[in-house]
Design a protein around this motif. Structure first.
Motif, PDB file in Angstrom:
ATOM      1  N   GLU A 129       0.829  -1.217   0.000  1.00  0.00           N
ATOM      2  CA  GLU A 129       0.000   0.000   0.000  1.00  0.00           C
ATOM      3  C   GLU A 129       0.857   1.257   0.000  1.00  0.00           C
ATOM      4  OE1 GLU A 129      -3.297   2.404   2.711  1.00  0.00           O
ATOM      5  OE2 GLU A 129      -2.572   0.445   3.381  1.00  0.00           O
ATOM      6  N   ARG A 132       2.447   1.837  -3.399  1.00  0.00           N
ATOM      7  CA  ARG A 132       1.490   2.370  -4.369  1.00  0.00           C
ATOM      8  C   ARG A 132       1.086   3.804  -4.044  1.00  0.00           C
ATOM      9  NH1 ARG A 132      -4.888   1.288  -4.506  1.00  0.00           N
ATOM     10  NH2 ARG A 132      -4.527   2.524  -2.641  1.00  0.00           N
ATOM     11  N   THR A 133       0.620   4.025  -2.812  1.00  0.00           N
ATOM     12  CA  THR A 133      -0.024   5.295  -2.474  1.00  0.00           C
ATOM     13  C   THR A 133       0.965   6.415  -2.158  1.00  0.00           C
ATOM     14  OG1 THR A 133      -1.896   4.033  -1.595  1.00  0.00           O
ATOM     15  CG2 THR A 133      -1.765   6.362  -0.986  1.00  0.00           C
ATOM     16  N   ASP A 134       2.075   6.060  -1.470  1.00  0.00           N
ATOM     17  CA  ASP A 134       3.025   7.087  -1.048  1.00  0.00           C
ATOM     18  C   ASP A 134       4.145   7.324  -2.062  1.00  0.00           C
ATOM     19  OD1 ASP A 134       1.520   7.208   1.241  1.00  0.00           O
ATOM     20  OD2 ASP A 134       2.916   6.057   2.471  1.00  0.00           O
ATOM     21  N   ALA A 136       4.437   5.502  -5.746  1.00  0.00           N
ATOM     22  CA  ALA A 136       4.128   5.448  -7.181  1.00  0.00           C
ATOM     23  C   ALA A 136       3.089   6.489  -7.587  1.00  0.00           C
ATOM     24  CB  ALA A 136       3.654   4.048  -7.558  1.00  0.00           C
ATOM     25  N   TYR A 137       2.001   6.594  -6.834  1.00  0.00           N
ATOM     26  CA  TYR A 137       0.919   7.507  -7.198  1.00  0.00           C
ATOM     27  C   TYR A 137       1.385   8.964  -7.299  1.00  0.00           C
ATOM     28  CZ  TYR A 137      -3.434  10.184  -6.787  1.00  0.00           C
ATOM     29  OH  TYR A 137      -4.447  11.094  -6.965  1.00  0.00           O
ATOM     30  N   PRO A 138       2.138   9.483  -6.301  1.00  0.00           N
ATOM     31  CA  PRO A 138       2.641  10.862  -6.427  1.00  0.00           C
ATOM     32  C   PRO A 138       3.965  10.946  -7.195  1.00  0.00           C
ATOM     33  CG  PRO A 138       3.114  10.036  -4.245  1.00  0.00           C
ATOM     34  CD  PRO A 138       2.378   8.942  -4.939  1.00  0.00           C
ATOM     35  N   GLN A 139       4.412   9.808  -7.760  1.00  0.00           N
ATOM     36  CA  GLN A 139       5.645   9.742  -8.558  1.00  0.00           C
ATOM     37  C   GLN A 139       6.855  10.259  -7.786  1.00  0.00           C
ATOM     38  OE1 GLN A 139       4.669  11.647 -12.354  1.00  0.00           O
ATOM     39  NE2 GLN A 139       3.885   9.693 -13.134  1.00  0.00           N
ATOM     40  N   ILE A 172       1.236  -2.223 -10.301  1.00  0.00           N
ATOM     41  CA  ILE A 172       1.149  -0.865  -9.759  1.00  0.00           C
ATOM     42  C   ILE A 172       1.567   0.135 -10.834  1.00  0.00           C
ATOM     43  CG2 ILE A 172       2.031   0.735  -8.008  1.00  0.00           C
ATOM     44  CD1 ILE A 172       2.396  -1.642  -6.152  1.00  0.00           C
ATOM     45  N   ASP A 174       2.862   3.374 -12.774  1.00  0.00           N
ATOM     46  CA  ASP A 174       3.957   4.327 -12.560  1.00  0.00           C
ATOM     47  C   ASP A 174       5.027   3.810 -11.610  1.00  0.00           C
ATOM     48  OD1 ASP A 174       2.823   6.240 -14.279  1.00  0.00           O
ATOM     49  OD2 ASP A 174       1.547   7.005 -12.672  1.00  0.00           O
TER      50      ASP A 174
END
Length: 354
Positions: A129, A132-134, A136-139, A172, A174
């Motif tokens: 999690e 992914r969230t911390d 990949a999502y904000p790149q 996941i 990015d």
């Protein structure tokens, strides 16, 4: 604490000394491993897990962005080599893998390039999690390093095996997913990762892998390396399976078979051009990975072949760990059990060549 609770240590040693594994896990500049040979009979040499801290320390000498985090495994992954040279840029968060990844994301948001390292089973499964969230999502340019991957933990059992990590990580968005082949290849990956714009999952081996590359190779993340050309069959391997695939190809060459070996070190994004070129050239593709065959390298290659409209038939087979829990045992025995050693790869390749 009562006298009964007190552990008696040799005179002149402390708890910290008792936990020091430097005689077992050491860097390339130090004395050899305690045993002259590993459990599968290989000569002891520099391998991915053991040059991690040393190479990052060299990079940190010239790049102030490099920081290293670990979850109480600095000796197992040799982050201790980094800590000794750059103590102000080393963070041991304790047994808190999820927090470590979030802390790394925070450091990345402040302009650092953090390398957060722990066992692959903990990094990919516990930290999914957070990756992914911390990251990949904000790149965020976090490099999550999963060492002792696949079934390399052997005797530690199912909780420490990580055959699922490639399948999980490649879903996941990015997130770049790469596998180190040997010590020299790891050095190249660490160098190439410094200016990679997004999050990365870097998978390391078990620390007993034979060398594939004699020197640090030139590489581009996302592009496969042809380590052996051939026209009868292409073996597409990644990480720890590249070297036994090469030995299998050499064995097959002695029987008159011309087998190509690709080091597909980037799992996501996959080098689809290399896959399609190999399939068109040889008409037969065998993927080999120290990972669950569900959704790993083999699945990625199969998707590429199926969706490409190649226009010609291609024989295809996946070799890896079946979709089941891995038993406890020495890694060398487990590799042989699943046909992931040179003999097993040779056997599977022969079946395809027939």
């Amino acid at each position: 604490m009562s006298d009964q609770d007190t552990t008696t240590l040799p005179e002149g040693t402390t708890d910290t000394d008792a936990q020091d594994q430097s005689d077992i896990f050491n860097g390339t500049g130090q004395a050899g491993l305690r045993n002259a040979r590993s459990s599968d009979g290989n000569d002891v040499r520099a391998i991915p897990a053991f040059v991690f801290g040393e190479e990052l320390a060299d990079l940190a000498d010239v790049d102030p962005r490099v920081v290293v985090l670990t979850a109480d495994l600095a000796r197992a992954n040799r982050a201790v080599d980094f800590a000794e040279r750059h103590p102000d840029r080393f963070f041991n968060v304790g047994i808190a893998e999820k927090n470590m990844i979030t802390v790394a994301a925070g450091l990345a948001s402040c302009g650092y390039v953090p390398f957060a390292a722990t066992f692959a089973s903990f990094a990919a499964l516990l930290g999914c999690e957070q990756i992914r969230t911390d990251c990949a999502y904000p790149q965020m340019p976090v490099r999550v390093v999963g060492h002792h991957s696949g079934i390399s933990m052997g005797f530690y059992g199912t909780s420490h095996h990580s055959p699922e990590d490639l399948g999980i990580m490649r879903t996941i968005a990015d997130l770049t997913v790469v596998c180190a082949t040997d010590a020299q290849h790891l050095r190249a990956l660490l160098r190439a990762s410094l200016d990679h714009p997004a999050a990365m999952y870097l998978r390391l081996g078990r620390g007993r892998d034979r060398d594939v590359y004699d020197e640090v190779p030139e590489l581009t993340i996302g592009k496969a390396i042809t380590v052996r050309p051939g026209k009868d069959l292409t073996i597409i391997a990644t990480g720890s399976e590249v070297e036994p695939s090469l030995r299998a190809a050499e064995s097959l060459a002695a029987e008159g078979h011309d087998v190509s070996v690709l080091d597909m070190f980037t799992i996501s994004p996959l080098d689809t051009e290399a896959v399609l070129s190999a399939a068109a050239r040889t008409g037969a593709v065998l993927t080999v990975e120290e990972a669950n065959v569900t959704n790993g390298l083999g699945t990625a290659v199969a998707e590429c072949l199926f969706q490409s409209g190649l226009g010609q038939p291609v024989r295809f087979r996946k070799l890896g760990i079946p979709d089941a829990y891995v038993p406890v045992g020495p890694p060398a025995a487990l590799y042989a059990h699943y046909g992931l050693d040179a003999a097993g790869i040779t056997k599977t390749a022969k079946e395809m060549l027939r």
